[in-house]
Design a protein around this motif. Sequence first.
Motif, PDB file in Angstrom:
ATOM      1  N   GLY A 197       0.819  -1.207   0.000  1.00 31.30           N
ATOM      2  CA  GLY A 197       0.000   0.000   0.000  1.00 31.30           C
ATOM      3  C   GLY A 197       0.854   1.259   0.000  1.00 31.30           C
ATOM      4  N   GLU A 198       1.915   1.254   0.809  1.00 28.43           N
ATOM      5  CA  GLU A 198       2.807   2.423   0.844  1.00 28.43           C
ATOM      6  C   GLU A 198       3.508   2.620  -0.497  1.00 28.43           C
ATOM      7  OE1 GLU A 198       5.433   1.679   4.049  1.00 28.43           O
ATOM      8  OE2 GLU A 198       3.940   2.060   5.632  1.00 28.43           O
ATOM      9  N   GLN A 227       1.005   4.084  -3.001  1.00 31.93           N
ATOM     10  CA  GLN A 227       0.757   5.506  -2.759  1.00 31.93           C
ATOM     11  C   GLN A 227       1.932   6.357  -3.216  1.00 31.93           C
ATOM     12  OE1 GLN A 227      -0.216   5.972   1.375  1.00 31.93           O
ATOM     13  NE2 GLN A 227      -2.224   4.952   1.187  1.00 31.93           N
TER      14      GLN A 227
END
Length: 487
Positions: free
Chosen positions: A306-307, A310
């Motif tokens: 997820g990081e 993003q």
Amino acid sequence: MTQRLSRPPLLNRSLLWGICFVIFIGMAVVKAGIFEQDLVNLGGFYQLLRFLRASWHPEMSPEFLHLTLKATLTTLAYAACGTFLSILLGVVAGVITSQVWWLTVLPHWTLRQPIWLGIRGLLAFPRAIHEMIWGVFFVSIWGLDPLAAIMAIAIPYGAIVAKVFSEILDETPRGALMALLSSGVSPLMAFLYSIIPQAFSNLLSYTLYRFECSIRSATVLGLVGAGGLGYEILLSLQSLRYEQLWTFFYALVLLSAVIDISSVILRRRINLRVVLILVALCCLGFLYVSPDVSKFWSPRTQKLLGEIAQASFPLDFKAVPLSQLWKLSLQTLVMSVLASAGSGLGGIVLSFPAAHNFLLPGGLLNPSPKASRLAGLQGWSILVFTRIILLFCRAIPAPIWALVVMFVMFPGVLPGAIALGLHNIGILGRLMAEMNENLEKPPLEALKAQGTPGALLFLYGIFPMNLPRFLAYISIAGRCVCERRSL
């Protein structure tokens, strides 16, 4: 009245392309900075001499041989597991990216063309990224787990396999498919029972070739800490233990030789039993390395992915100036041009003595089948020696060649081009040797029957027949270097 044949123009399209190619190589040489900076590190020749001397007395202690065997099995298991997953991914993606699939199963679907192009475009991304970069990516997420090495092979190779499989399916004759469709068989069943069986032998043959490539990739992944021969090679090189280094090199060359010979044998005996044996070996590979598959869905993996997602969107073009991107792209292009030119020239030169139908008794350049025992021994010695050189060049991955070249050269574009060239000489030399062995014999036999000397037979018969195919292989190698092999 006989018609007089006109002489072809001296300045033709082929000559113009040749001149442009030579100019392009010259520009790459200049851009590499050969005439503007010091390239050779004179202080490194002593280390290079130590390195070469160590090849005559590698480390052979029982404890170290046990370590070498364990690292070799780890590399083999990584290659088998990565190949197995890449074939699974490649079969599915290869089918849905082939034109014959869409034309057969969904011929009237209006969204067929954009979806087909979209899937092919998405697959270009994973195969354009080198497996070492994938290895660094997965190590940063999963740590030093065998899963990182396996997936680093499976993802880019899966995309490559998909592309090749789709081309094989599209080039398969469609007569049986049309006959089944005309008989009222459903499109899906007609595709499965006509196209797949015809293409099966080619698909399996390419699978064996991809397994050979996976051995080299598994070695490269050891450089990022994934274990195996590559990791042990890196440790020995960092500690300057050259005797140990050569033991690992010989193990890698021996492993590659066994895989090459086994692949040739298996290609001639392709059947269901061979497939079952290969699947069983892949299962043993998974059991040997025991990857932790639970990391696929662990909370830590989800968080890190997820990081990364993003941070990836939107793209920040201000972080890296366009001028720097242009400079790096130009360096990659220059490196690929020099590597392709060097490996292409070396591959052509070595391909002829490496072919069975040239220097052996009864060959094209040694036509007498009753040559003396000394002449036969000489021909076999040249062939075996050349094959060993090609095997050694392609068995050692390009990043390891780069580490060796850096003994005597300063960092830059040229050392990378030399390392890539040395590795690709082994690949191109082998492919070109097989091409020489498949030459059409009638034109050459006609020249030999007229008493043409061996030198003229080579210059006016053998070389012109294979030169276009040689250039095709060199261009393919150059594209692969540019896309996936910049160091």
